[in-house]
Design an enzyme around this catalytic site. Structure first.
Site, PDB file in Angstrom:
ATOM      1  N   GLU A 304       0.824  -1.212   0.000  1.00 45.49           N
ATOM      2  CA  GLU A 304       0.000   0.000   0.000  1.00 45.49           C
ATOM      3  C   GLU A 304       0.857   1.262   0.000  1.00 45.49           C
ATOM      4  O   GLU A 304       0.627   2.202   0.776  1.00 45.49           O
ATOM      5  CB  GLU A 304      -0.983  -0.022   1.172  1.00 45.49           C
ATOM      6  CG  GLU A 304      -1.910  -1.232   1.090  1.00 45.49           C
ATOM      7  CD  GLU A 304      -3.021  -1.266   2.122  1.00 45.49           C
ATOM      8  OE1 GLU A 304      -2.830  -0.730   3.224  1.00 45.49           O
ATOM      9  OE2 GLU A 304      -4.075  -1.843   1.811  1.00 45.49           O
ATOM     10  N   ASP A 383      -8.775  -8.940   2.763  1.00 45.12           N
ATOM     11  CA  ASP A 383      -8.539  -7.921   3.783  1.00 45.12           C
ATOM     12  C   ASP A 383      -9.690  -7.824   4.770  1.00 45.12           C
ATOM     13  O   ASP A 383     -10.471  -6.874   4.714  1.00 45.12           O
ATOM     14  CB  ASP A 383      -8.332  -6.565   3.080  1.00 45.12           C
ATOM     15  CG  ASP A 383      -7.860  -5.478   4.032  1.00 45.12           C
ATOM     16  OD1 ASP A 383      -7.551  -5.802   5.194  1.00 45.12           O
ATOM     17  OD2 ASP A 383      -7.793  -4.311   3.612  1.00 45.12           O
ATOM     18  N   GLU A 411     -13.368  -2.731  10.895  1.00 45.06           N
ATOM     19  CA  GLU A 411     -13.162  -1.896   9.713  1.00 45.06           C
ATOM     20  C   GLU A 411     -14.179  -2.183   8.602  1.00 45.06           C
ATOM     21  O   GLU A 411     -14.777  -1.264   8.054  1.00 45.06           O
ATOM     22  CB  GLU A 411     -11.736  -2.118   9.188  1.00 45.06           C
ATOM     23  CG  GLU A 411     -11.457  -1.382   7.905  1.00 45.06           C
ATOM     24  CD  GLU A 411     -10.064  -1.662   7.352  1.00 45.06           C
ATOM     25  OE1 GLU A 411      -9.283  -2.356   8.019  1.00 45.06           O
ATOM     26  OE2 GLU A 411      -9.768  -1.175   6.244  1.00 45.06           O
TER      27      GLU A 411
END
Ligand code: GCV
Length: 841
Positions: A304, A383, A411
């Site tokens: 990332e 993820d 998340e």
């Protein structure tokens, strides 16, 4: 006197008058009522400590604290050989000096402990013994937990061992005090670039972690700030370590592999450069001088946008080992994250697949990592989605230590505004048998080091507690932290037993409370999945922004590789070996036999592994498209049930937490409708296939705001369109005066409920007022701090007003008063006929 005291405690405990904020979590040690307390009358009046270690002293203090709170008795504190009946606390080695013949039936390992009753030097004692000091502390917490759950502590003879040596928490806190993917306020560790002066919450956090057997914690974001290893910062870290130390929690930090260059002043961070190796060695020697029990570091690299060894053509093993070698003399560990992937993938190439990245990169390096490196692997190949298969990398590392990374911070699972108890999904992954070489190798056995005889390994949970009183911003969400600790201590525990323990300690032992909260929690993950990402579609959220509300379009046509490949004919990623990306080939033959054939792939993951027509019939007998539609409606029903079930607990738990959870579940049930409509409308549009039950795109009770009589309000397009009913909303951009919408009620006389769908952005605090005729019937402000600055699926919120007496011709008027960047936006109003059963609470 004792009786009177007990009576007072019992009274307080039984009436739930005390407002609770949730800070005590499951360590409330609620006073027992007289009946329950009677079972503990014969407990010794003293406690003796067999050693003098810091953690042992904590254990004794905790015992005294817990018993005082629950039973109203303060134990006499002593040490050494007991001279009276006592609760003895110590380690097995210490017991040997006092009572050499007393031994557990099985050997105590790691942080294990033994609870037993025995005669020691002629005195009847309850003995709480650890393999080490930490084990003794865990034993005390277990002993207290039994009393909190009204279980017997007489005649105990119980040995508990942790399933794996590594049981760590990760926090993603930034040094400025913000937390990446944190939903419970600011950092308990940092503020304005420094460690906070007051670390009381850190110590309290250490206590919570220890109470469920978590023995390490990295405190800063894996997107690491270089300053964390700065010479001025290390003494500050030492203060955090000091706050954790009494609880046996080792401190760790996340480090950036470029630090030798960017902070250290070298002209390189090449892991094979000897100067770089020397730099790391010096740095960690310095750090261990300040923090001798420092646990280790987490590394996120080549991921990332972060720098990594690939910059010099080196491998993750090179990067991990250079750091590991500098930690080795101090017994430190490197957790090297396998979350390495290219986020600029070409989406037009049907063979590309982000899910393959971790295995492709790390499997060839198996055996090349030093023994104090642990490869930290997210549970699934993408993820932290609401559902993923277990990462194939668990089976791909046989000569390398591994740990599974789970996410407690929600998340992709509702960000603690939605209740989503994750233990059932973790349990499925841990139990999943990778069938390496055709033998039984469940994930839990692999990470524990058992399957491949690895020296270390285990579990990492990304927690992200914040300064909010109740740690995670939602009382029910704390079950995930508790559940993480309990499950990784013993993966054989069931979600049912874990949630029952948690509920009893966090709320009450009342059977209705236990049953109701357990049922809500146990249903919550599948409920959340049913309206956010069924059939293995992953969480269909806005992956380019908040990761919160619906945003299916954002999955597609970009480099992030979370594609679902939906088109007019079908949906799903073909990951098969025969025709797809070949991802299935990363699993063992036995697992390939499950996922390669469409026919044997479980419905719950079918679209993760296969691209199928919308009309494909699942094992359930239903088509894919109808399953998508139905499950979204079922999900909303389920969230409505949560609210109703919660209301049945009125008066049985303290008022403050009752109201907090009621508000949260009510919000969730409204946002589930936003999800339902967005995802169903999106699939309806793309597939062109109607819902056989006629619900999708058809809302007879709904009046779109843009079709109402508007005074000052103007219509706007919402982006993406599925975030608002009909793709449109209205907003009041004239910030000088309120705007109004008017509905003329055309139904028959009766009792009605109004659902007003508005948008609660975080860039203003709009106010809304609802009138029937001239009577103000409801008003509220939009101040939920949702993650959006625009009207969309993140900010869309429902206001439910029940018990409205309406007659034909009544004028319903909603007045919106904008504030700052939030223009009192509205989406629609639904007017539902209702039966008045009991007054709304
Ligand atoms: C800490 C996801 C999250 C990022 C997180 C990353 C990671 O992509 O959205 O916020 O960064 O995972 O785990 O490194």
């Amino acid at each position: 006197m004792a009786f009177v005291l007990l009576f007072v405690y019992a009274f307080v405990g039984a009436t739930h008058t005390k407002a609770e904020e949730g800070a005590a979590a499951w360590l409330r040690y609620a006073p027992l009522d007289v009946e329950a307390a009677r079972h503990y009358e014969s407990l010794p009046a003293a406690t003796g400590l067999l050693g003098d270690g810091l953690v042992l002293k904590t254990a004794q203090t905790e015992l005294v604290r817990g018993l005082k709170s629950m039973l109203g008795r303060t134990l006499r504190i002593g040490s050494g050989i007991p001279t009276e009946e006592a609760v003895l606390i110590g380690t097995l080695a210490q017991l040997r000096d006092v009572a050499p013949d007393l031994k557990p039936q099985q050997e105590l390992r790691g942080d294990g402990f033994w609870l037993t009753s025995a005669q020691v030097h002629g005195h009847r004692c309850i003995v709480i013994l650890g393999a080490n000091d930490r084990g003794a502390l865990y034993g005390v917490f277990t002993f207290l937990s039994r009393i909190a759950r009204h279980l017997s502590v007489s005649g105990l003879n119980e040995v508990q061992q942790p399933s794996a040596p590594v049981r760590w928490a990760n926090q993603w806190d930034n040094l400025d005090g913000t937390i990446e993917r944190g939903y419970a306020g600011r950092s308990i560790f940092f503020e304005n670039g420094s460690v906070r002066t007051d670390l009381t919450r850190v110590s309290d956090y250490g206590r919570l972690l220890a109470s469920v057997g978590i023995n390490g914690c990295t405190v800063n974001n894996v997107n690491a700030d270089l300053r964390v290893l700065d010479v001025d910062f290390i003494p500050q870290l030492a203060r955090i370590a000091q706050a954790f130390r009494p609880w046996g929690v080792q401190l760790g930090v996340s480090v950036d592999v470029s630090t030798p260059k960017t902070l250290g002043g070298l002209d390189s961070f090449d892991p094979l450069d000897v100067r770089v190796a020397e730099w790391w060695q010096k740095k960690f020697d310095e750090l261990y001088r300040a923090i001798p029990d420092f646990g280790g570091v987490v590394v996120k690299a080549d991921s990332e946008g972060r720098l990594g060894p690939s910059f010099y053509g080196r491998t993750p093993a090179d990067a991990a080992n250079v750091i590991a070698r500098s930690l080795r003399p101090h017994n430190g560990i490197v957790f090297y994250r396998a979350f390495v992937y290219n986020h600029h993938l070409d989406w037009t190439n049907l063979k590309n697949d982000r899910a393959k990245a971790a295995y492709d990169i790390f499997h060839p390096l198996d055996g090349k990592f030093d023994d104090n490196v642990i490869v930290q692997i997210k549970y699934g190949p993408i993820d932290f989605q609401v559902r993923e298969p277990a990462s194939p990398l668990f089976g791909g590392l046989q000569k390398t230590n591994s740990a599974i990374e789970l996410q407690i911070t929600q998340e992709y699972t509702g960000q603690q505004r939605h209740t989503c108890f994750l233990v059932p999904t973790w349990k499925q992954v841990l139990d999943f048998d990778m069938r390496v070489d055709g033998r039984s190798t469940p994930v839990e056995e692999i990470v524990a080091g058992n399957s491949f005889h690895r020296p270390i390994g285990g579990y990492v949970g990304v927690v992200n507690v914040g300064l909010d009183h109740n740690w995670l911003g939602n009382h029910l969400a704390l079950a995930n932290l508790y559940g993480f600790g309990r499950l990784v201590w013993n993966p054989n525990l069931t979600p049912e037993s874990i949630i029952e323990e948690w509920t009893r300690m966090t709320f009450d032992n009342d059977p209705l409370v236990v049953r109701t909260i357990s049922e809500i929690q146990l249903a919550s993950w599948r409920t959340y999945e049913s309206y956010t990402g069924v059939l293995g579609l992953q969480t269909l959220t806005n992956i380019l922004g908040s990761h919160y509300g619906p945003g299916p379009e954002s999955q597609e046509k970009n480099g992030w590789g979370q594609w679902i490949r939906a088109d007019s004919q079908g949906v799903g990623m073909d990951r098969s070996i025969a025709t797809g990306t070949g991802f299935v080939g990363q699993y063992s033959n036995d697992v390939q036999n499950i996922y390669e054939p469409l026919a044997s792939t479980p419905d719950a993951l079918v679209l993760f592994f296969h691209h199928v027509p919308y009309t494909y019939k699942l094992h359930s007998g239903k088509t894919v498209i109808q399953t998508i539609y139905d499950s979204h409606y079922d999900g909303v029903e389920s969230t409505n049930r949560f609210v109703a079930e919660w209301k049945s607990l009125h008066g049985l738990i303290d008022g403050a937490r009752y109201q907090d959870v009621l508000a949260q579940l009510t919000y969730q049930s409204g946002h589930a409708v936003v999800w339902r409509d967005a995802i169903n409308d999106w699939f309806h549009r793309i597939s062109g296939i109607a819902d056989v039950k006629g619900r999708v795109g058809n809302h007879p009770d709904r009046i779109e705001a843009e079709s109402m009589l508007l005074e000052g309000y103007t219509p706007m397009d919402v982006n993406p369109w599925e975030g608002a009913s009909g793709g449109k909303a209205i907003q009041c951009t004239d910030t000088k005066q309120p705007c109004t919408v008017i509905i003329r009620f055309a139904g028959s006389s009766g009792w009605y409920a109004l659902d007003i769908q508005y948008f609660d952005q975080n860039n203003g605090v709009s106010k809304y007022q609802v009138f029937v005729g001239n009577q103000l019937v409801d008003e509220w402000i939009a101040d939920l701090h949702l993650p959006a600055t625009e009207p969309n699926g993140d900010s869309s919120t429902r206001r439910h007003i029940s018990g409205m007496a309406l007659r034909p011709g009544d004028e319903i008027r909603i007045e919106g008063i904008p504030d700052a960047g939030e223009f009192a936006p509205l989406d629609y109003v639904e007017i539902h006929k209702m039966e008045l059963i009991s007054p709304a609470r």
